[in-house]
Write an enzyme that holds these catalytic residues in place. Structure first.
Site, PDB file in Angstrom:
ATOM      1  CG  ASN A  10      -1.726   1.217   1.410  1.00 43.12           C
ATOM      2  OD1 ASN A  10      -1.845   2.025   0.489  1.00 43.12           O
ATOM      3  ND2 ASN A  10      -2.314   1.387   2.598  1.00 43.12           N
ATOM      4  CE  LYS A  12      -0.180   3.362   4.665  1.00 42.95           C
ATOM      5  NZ  LYS A  12      -0.046   3.488   6.110  1.00 42.95           N
ATOM      6  CG  HIS A  96      -5.853   2.104   5.183  1.00 42.71           C
ATOM      7  ND1 HIS A  96      -5.388   3.075   6.037  1.00 42.71           N
ATOM      8  CD2 HIS A  96      -4.867   1.193   5.062  1.00 42.71           C
ATOM      9  CE1 HIS A  96      -4.151   2.754   6.401  1.00 42.71           C
ATOM     10  NE2 HIS A  96      -3.819   1.617   5.831  1.00 42.71           N
ATOM     11  CD  GLU A  98      -2.761   5.695   6.696  1.00 46.47           C
ATOM     12  OE1 GLU A  98      -2.762   5.667   5.459  1.00 46.47           O
ATOM     13  OE2 GLU A  98      -1.807   5.277   7.383  1.00 46.47           O
ATOM     14  CD  GLU A 166      -3.490  -2.401   7.381  1.00 50.72           C
ATOM     15  OE1 GLU A 166      -2.363  -2.627   6.945  1.00 50.72           O
ATOM     16  OE2 GLU A 166      -4.117  -1.356   7.128  1.00 50.72           O
ATOM     17  N   GLY A 172       1.931   2.833  10.483  1.00 52.72           N
ATOM     18  CA  GLY A 172       2.540   4.106  10.110  1.00 52.72           C
ATOM     19  C   GLY A 172       3.632   4.591  11.037  1.00 52.72           C
ATOM     20  CB  SER A 214       5.025  -1.650  12.167  1.00 52.76           C
ATOM     21  OG  SER A 214       4.635  -0.335  12.499  1.00 52.76           O
TER      22      SER A 214
HETATM   23  P1  PGA Z   1       2.774   0.520   7.645  1.00 52.65           P
HETATM   24  O1  PGA Z   1       1.306   0.713   7.024  1.00 52.65           O
HETATM   25  O2  PGA Z   1       3.300  -0.795   7.112  1.00 52.65           O
HETATM   26  O3  PGA Z   1       3.558   1.691   7.144  1.00 52.65           O
HETATM   27  O4  PGA Z   1       2.621   0.502   9.130  1.00 52.65           O
HETATM   28  C1  PGA Z   1       0.442  -0.365   6.845  1.00 52.65           C
HETATM   29  C2  PGA Z   1      -0.873   0.098   6.269  1.00 52.65           C
HETATM   30  O5  PGA Z   1      -1.333   1.184   6.629  1.00 52.65           O
HETATM   31  O6  PGA Z   1      -1.474  -0.599   5.424  1.00 52.65           O
END
Ligand code: PGA
Length: 254
Positions: A10, A12, A96, A98, A166, A172, A214
């Site tokens: 992803n 983003k 997601h 976010e 998640e 993030g 992560s």
């Molecule tokens: P990250 O994000 O691996 O940077 O923690 C995962 C995600 O939001 O899908």
């Protein structure tokens, strides 16, 4: 459960330039082309999707990070599942955290899941608690979130949905760390129990569950080794082709 591991990147809101997106995708695609037990998907920002879709392959597909729940109409700023299919997207991330933080509700996620399956795309529905409390209240949150985000999805369709667990606290740059593999194992069992209640046991086991939050080249092996984990949703580490390829090779080697 499917035998192939599904590894989704992803990206983003990155990278800024199309040329960089293409270069990173080409590197990932080259490594993915020799893998037999791993399915690779990259979800770039929608503006790069069509260009990467043209160079995508069955072993290295592209996906979108969101979609609207209608196929066409006066919806400024939205992108429809039909457009995504035309751009060669095979997967679409839904709900997601976010996006949920910007106001996306379970109800909106449920409408998107149904709409995405219409033209034959695979929704990757994200679920996850904001915090873990000692009393285990987060289990109730997860159960309610799963039920509401899958509302209206029939038993005959649910096995086409991919779930991505998640935990928000693990996602993030502000993450307090990834989950432990034993806590992941327990949570995946819990998610399957919820799915068994909503559908039935056999159906619950037919659904691919990914872990995200992560994930990097050091911890991915432990997550993938947990029973019931069908793959990974990778954020930051998927933008670095070398790191992402390491994760792909770890998945292949299991
Ligand atoms: P990250 O994000 O691996 O940077 O923690 C995962 C995600 O939001 O899908």
């Amino acid at each position: 459960m499917k035998s192939k591991k599904l590894i989704i990147g992803n990206w983003k809101m990155a990278p800024v330039k199309a040329a960089e997106a293409k270069k990173t995708f080409e590197k990932i695609k080259m490594a993915a082309s020799s893998l037999r037990k791993t399915e690779t998907v990259v979800c770039p920002p929608s503006v790069f999707l069509s260009e990467l879709g043209k160079i995508s392959s069955p072993k290295c597909a592209v996906g979108a990070q969101d979609a609207f729940w209608e196929m066409e109409g006066a919806r400024t700023g939205e992108v429809s599942p039909l457009m995504l299919r035309d751009a060669k997207a095979k997967y679409v991330i839904v709900g997601h955290s976010e996006r949920r933080a910007l106001g996306e509700t379970d109800e909106m996620a449920a409408k998107k899941v149904a709409a995405i399956m219409g033209p034959g795309l695979t929704p990757v529905l994200c679920i996850g608690e904001k915090n873990r409390d000692a009393e285990g209240e987060y289990y109730k949150f997860l159960e309610a979130q799963i039920a509401a985000s899958l509302k209206g999805v029939m038993k005959t369709e649910i096995s086409k949905v991919v779930l991505a667990y998640e935990p928000v606290w693990a996602i993030g740059a502000k993450a307090t760390g990834a989950i432990t593999s034993s806590a992941l194992f327990e949570t995946v069992i819990f998610i399957r129990k919820v799915l068994s209640k909503l559908y039935d046991k056999e159906t619950a086991f037919s659904i691919t569950i990914l872990y995200g939050g992560s994930v990097d080249e050091n911890n991915s092996g432990a997550f993938l080794a947990e029973q019931g984990v069908g793959g990974l949703l990778v954020g930051r580490s998927s933008l670095d082709a070398e790191k992402f390829v390491k994760i792909l090779k770890i998945a292949e080697g299991l």
